[in-house]
Design a protein around this motif. Structure first.
Motif, PDB file in Angstrom:
ATOM      1  N   GLY A  76      -5.076   3.763 -14.266  1.00  0.00           N
ATOM      2  CA  GLY A  76      -5.831   2.618 -13.959  1.00  0.00           C
ATOM      3  C   GLY A  76      -5.266   1.652 -13.081  1.00  0.00           C
ATOM      4  N   VAL A  77      -3.975   1.863 -12.667  1.00  0.00           N
ATOM      5  CA  VAL A  77      -3.417   1.042 -11.619  1.00  0.00           C
ATOM      6  C   VAL A  77      -3.699   2.213 -10.190  1.00  0.00           C
ATOM      7  N   GLN A  78      -4.208   1.373  -8.990  1.00  0.00           N
ATOM      8  CA  GLN A  78      -4.314   1.969  -7.932  1.00  0.00           C
ATOM      9  C   GLN A  78      -3.469   1.755  -6.749  1.00  0.00           C
ATOM     10  N   ALA A  79      -2.601   0.988  -6.818  1.00  0.00           N
ATOM     11  CA  ALA A  79      -1.819   0.511  -5.422  1.00  0.00           C
ATOM     12  C   ALA A  79      -0.688  -0.263  -5.878  1.00  0.00           C
ATOM     13  N   VAL A  80       0.536  -0.238  -5.167  1.00  0.00           N
ATOM     14  CA  VAL A  80       1.930  -0.912  -5.478  1.00  0.00           C
ATOM     15  C   VAL A  80       2.296  -1.384  -4.124  1.00  0.00           C
ATOM     16  N   GLY A  81       2.908  -2.490  -4.208  1.00  0.00           N
ATOM     17  CA  GLY A  81       3.359  -3.075  -2.974  1.00  0.00           C
ATOM     18  C   GLY A  81       4.128  -4.532  -3.240  1.00  0.00           C
ATOM     19  N   GLY A  82       4.511  -5.178  -2.324  1.00  0.00           N
ATOM     20  CA  GLY A  82       5.162  -6.532  -2.311  1.00  0.00           C
ATOM     21  C   GLY A  82       5.548  -7.195  -1.271  1.00  0.00           C
ATOM     22  N   LEU A  83       6.297  -8.155  -1.198  1.00  0.00           N
ATOM     23  CA  LEU A  83       6.589  -8.786   0.001  1.00  0.00           C
ATOM     24  C   LEU A  83       7.610  -8.204   0.782  1.00  0.00           C
TER      25      LEU A  83
END
Length: 197
Positions: A76-83
């Motif tokens: 269900g989660v499609q992407a990850v990332g951050g600052l």
């Protein structure tokens, strides 16, 4: 003998333990430091020594995927990332691990700039579009929650659905409290106490 990387052949528990050992041995720096939050500490956990290390980086991806799976977020989660900059190698490790993991259909990664570009497409979030997508905001570690909450603000403005905030090492309760007070679920692969500092 298999040519597969250790991050894929180790059991979840063994991968988690090996990464813990690497963090303890390579990332813990003792001595007086000023943290990005302005707070003083007698040690520093430099997780870039892990997220940019040939053995540890693949383990970061595996351990974070295992964390997402345990927390019911892997599908269900499609992407990850951050600052940028701390989150970038974390997201990349997860991206590569997800491509090799049969439990997922693969996760994209994104980079949140501190400010939108003044040229080109003038985007604040680089990579595949996050609008309408379920994402996890990641960070290597957090003391106050400030960096990851800046990323969450940009993600919300872009129309992403933030499923959780996840860090490799939970450093302080102030970070968890700030993230939860902002309305986000907070996950950590390790607690600072596990590093035997």
């Amino acid at each position: 003998m298999s040519n597969a990387p250790a991050s894929q052949t180790l059991s979840s528990d063994a991968a988690r333990e090996r990464l813990r050992e690497l963090i303890r041995d390579l990332a813990v720096v003792r001595g007086h430091v000023i943290l990005s939050s302005g707070q003083e500490a007698d040690h520093y956990v430099d997780l870039r020594r892990i997220t940019l290390h040939h053995e540890a980086a693949p383990l970061v991806g595996r351990v974070m995927l295992d964390l997402f799976d345990r927390e019911g977020l892997l599908n269900g989660v499609q992407a990850v990332g951050g600052l940028t900059l701390g989150a970038d190698p974390v997201a990349t490790s997860i991206l590569h691990a997800s491509a090799a993991d049969p439990r997922t259909t693969g996760l994209d990664a994104f980079v949140v700039r501190k400010a939108a570009k003044a040229h080109g497409l003038q985007r604040r979030i680089e990579g595949p579009d996050v609008t309408g997508r379920r994402v996890i905001a990641v960070e290597d570690t957090s003391t106050t929650g400030g960096s990851v909450l800046t990323a969450c603000e940009a993600l919300t403005e872009a129309g992403a659905d933030i499923a959780a905030v996840a860090v490799i090492v939970h450093r302080s309760d102030a970070s968890r409290e700030a993230v939860e007070q902002a309305g986000y679920r907070y996950l950590a692969a390790y607690d600072i106490s596990e590093l035997e500092i």
